[in-house]
Motif scaffolding. Sequence first.
Motif, mmCIF file in Angstrom:
data_model
loop_
_atom_site.group_PDB
_atom_site.id
_atom_site.type_symbol
_atom_site.label_atom_id
_atom_site.label_comp_id
_atom_site.label_asym_id
_atom_site.label_seq_id
_atom_site.Cartn_x
_atom_site.Cartn_y
_atom_site.Cartn_z
ATOM 1 N N UNK A 146 0.938 -1.252 -0.157
ATOM 2 C CA UNK A 146 0.138 -0.028 0.102
ATOM 3 C C UNK A 146 0.875 1.255 0.028
ATOM 4 N N UNK A 147 2.194 1.256 0.339
ATOM 5 C CA UNK A 147 3.082 2.196 0.410
ATOM 6 C C UNK A 147 4.152 1.715 -0.219
ATOM 7 N N UNK A 148 5.249 2.765 -0.491
ATOM 8 C CA UNK A 148 6.400 2.392 -1.402
ATOM 9 C C UNK A 148 7.355 1.672 -0.347
ATOM 10 N N UNK A 149 8.452 1.212 -0.949
ATOM 11 C CA UNK A 149 9.647 0.458 -0.060
ATOM 12 C C UNK A 149 10.289 1.379 0.189
ATOM 13 N N UNK A 150 11.142 1.137 1.520
ATOM 14 C CA UNK A 150 11.787 2.102 2.239
ATOM 15 C C UNK A 150 13.269 2.466 1.182
ATOM 16 N N UNK A 151 14.146 3.203 1.809
ATOM 17 C CA UNK A 151 15.474 3.219 0.828
ATOM 18 C C UNK A 151 16.313 4.094 1.911
ATOM 19 N N UNK A 152 17.624 3.684 1.684
ATOM 20 C CA UNK A 152 18.763 4.328 2.615
ATOM 21 C C UNK A 152 19.082 5.747 1.820
ATOM 22 N N UNK A 153 19.408 6.774 2.801
ATOM 23 C CA UNK A 153 19.898 8.079 2.366
ATOM 24 C C UNK A 153 21.277 8.167 3.000
ATOM 25 N N UNK A 154 22.273 8.483 2.120
ATOM 26 C CA UNK A 154 23.593 8.842 2.382
ATOM 27 C C UNK A 154 23.569 10.431 2.980
ATOM 28 N N UNK A 155 24.269 11.002 3.598
ATOM 29 C CA UNK A 155 24.501 12.138 4.260
ATOM 30 C C UNK A 155 23.791 13.434 3.328
ATOM 31 N N UNK A 156 24.308 13.352 2.045
ATOM 32 C CA UNK A 156 23.863 14.616 1.171
ATOM 33 C C UNK A 156 22.654 14.231 0.875
ATOM 34 N N UNK A 157 22.221 13.098 0.449
ATOM 35 C CA UNK A 157 20.827 12.982 0.148
ATOM 36 C C UNK A 157 19.692 13.070 1.086
ATOM 37 N N UNK A 158 20.253 12.972 2.521
ATOM 38 C CA UNK A 158 19.362 13.006 3.741
ATOM 39 C C UNK A 158 19.181 14.478 3.697
ATOM 40 N N UNK A 159 20.185 15.282 3.337
ATOM 41 C CA UNK A 159 19.818 16.692 3.558
ATOM 42 C C UNK A 159 19.182 17.738 2.607
ATOM 43 N N UNK A 160 19.135 16.731 1.375
ATOM 44 C CA UNK A 160 18.117 17.386 0.505
ATOM 45 C C UNK A 160 16.797 16.921 0.742
ATOM 46 N N UNK A 161 16.607 15.748 1.204
ATOM 47 C CA UNK A 161 15.127 15.450 1.718
ATOM 48 C C UNK A 161 14.761 15.983 2.895
ATOM 49 N N UNK A 162 15.505 16.435 3.882
ATOM 50 C CA UNK A 162 15.129 17.215 5.017
ATOM 51 C C UNK A 162 16.382 17.845 5.317
ATOM 52 N N UNK A 163 16.197 19.012 4.906
ATOM 53 C CA UNK A 163 17.469 20.137 5.076
ATOM 54 C C UNK A 163 17.301 20.634 6.621
ATOM 55 N N UNK A 164 16.162 20.574 7.279
ATOM 56 C CA UNK A 164 15.976 20.965 8.520
ATOM 57 C C UNK A 164 16.729 19.721 9.628
ATOM 58 N N UNK A 165 17.352 18.881 9.233
ATOM 59 C CA UNK A 165 18.155 18.186 10.111
ATOM 60 C C UNK A 165 19.524 18.740 10.448
ATOM 61 N N UNK A 166 19.990 18.471 11.554
ATOM 62 C CA UNK A 166 21.358 18.706 11.843
ATOM 63 C C UNK A 166 22.225 17.938 11.395
ATOM 64 N N UNK A 167 22.915 18.298 10.205
ATOM 65 C CA UNK A 167 24.009 17.395 9.394
ATOM 66 C C UNK A 167 25.180 17.365 9.861
#
Length: 580
Positions: A146-167
């Motif tokens: 019913x929902x998409x499969x998970x995926x791993x995010x490397x540091x740079x991609x993580x900040x693209x998806x959630x720039x509000x996180x403390x990198x």
Amino acid sequence: MSDQQRSALTPAGRAEHLGRLRAATADSPLDVLVVGGGVNGAGAAFDAATRGLSVGLVETHDWASGTSSRSSKLMHGGLRYLQMLDFKLVAEALRERDLLLEHTAPHLVRPVKFVFPFFKKVVDRAFIGSGVALYDAMQSIGRKRAVPFHRHLLHEKMLEVFPGLDGDKAVGALEYYDAQMDDARFVMMLVRSAAQLDAAAANYTTVIEYLHEGEQVVGARVRDEETGEEFDVHARETILAGGVWTQEQQELAGADAGLEVLASKGIHITVARDRIPAVPDTGIITQTEKSVLFIIPWDEYWVIGTTDTPWTQDPRDVGATGEDIDYVLEHANAVLKDDLAREDVIGVYSGLRPLLQPVSKGADKGSTKVSREHTVMEVEPGLTAIAGGKYTTYRVMAEDVVDFAIKDSQPGRPSLTRTVPVIGAQGYETLVRDSQEIGRRYGFDEIRTDRLLFRYGALLSDVLALIDEDPTLGTPLEHAPRYLRAEVLYAVRAEGARHLADVLERRTRLDYETRDRGVAAADEIAALIAPELGWDEQAVRREVETYRAHIEARLAGESTSSDAEAAARISTAPEVPPTS
């Protein structure tokens, strides 16, 4: 009368529902009387009604006015239960979540994406990654995802998806999906679904005594809180779905055995959406030393929580303290790039989780059904109680408690809630396809149209019909432009709202969506609903003043440092006027 008309919880309809409850005599009892109008009680009433049983449902306050309107607003599998190796519970919750998304309530439940940050590159990626992989795998067993499969995010991609996180702290993340819903509206829709199937449902109706014939419970004596009238409601079986009030009700029934329930407080805060930059519809989940931290995208703001602390005060007076709010802010700031401050907090809401304790002494094996998360128990002959559980598995709990209650009196009546949708689901996809045309016709932008579809599903047609009759109802509220005037009117005409607080806190969510907690909109809303509820000027003034005092008391509680102090403030100002 059409099914949709039958479902409407109108002012006149409440009198008719009370009349049907009153007509349940010893010679002509209901099959099932449900006590408690939270998600468990509403779910049980809907379940029993789908079986063709005659059903009554009573609630002391408003629908979902307790725990069921104060959750994290998630329908999720319970990722943390994998740590406890409770695979059966997680599999059950995931199955129920997907059933809601795809069939029974697609208009009330929708997917939401979460980022789970890693703070230890190797350990977290291996441990959390394997857990979420298992979580995802369990969703794919024997059914379409019913929902998409998970995926791993490397540091740079993580900040693209959630720039509000403390990198500087988060070294990477994992992205996965769960689902969210509006909890209070979900319960109200369950009540309407039960009413559509001829259940008699009345809010502001209090059980003051349980009726007995010998040792057998045969119904309850109730009081209409609006008129003070008391009358008996006879039933072959009575189901108690009292949440944190379970023990209080068991004592009222004089039960020798019973379920033991403790209350745990969870609070949430809201902050403006622009305070935390992220890709749309993406939130954060991470663990704290005491609870789970959710940063959940919701409309134009974030819902952030939660806490998990024992509550020993009166459940009616639950409220957040200043320390609670600071705790949530501290843990949110531990993962965010830019710190949030108290002045960023728009609103706060607090609820009590009913934590189930081991079954009381005196219960025999044949009178109890226990699962990992909920327990069903015959606390007296004819009186079955349910407690515990999680929101996502409400349907399973409802099926369990009704199965258990009617096993002797009404055998061979299976539940149909796996296939019968919640009201508003049928025809929803058609409205979604027509959403652009709806927006053009009524002058709604895409955001408003999406909001309306998520609140009402196919019942949006009823709201739009009010605007067709009176175009002024298509204008937004002056001090709460997120909502239309038609929505306020519909809350009373069809959704069972009886007081100003019902509209401000549960049919809308202005008590935590606006900085003034809905106070500025109170006069306009009260004026709109007064003619529907037969209020004179004095009644309007009493409703507005009562709500303002209630908000002042909650705000006063938020400046205290202890539960006792917060409860003392809140106890002085109930959310609805006392019965005269």
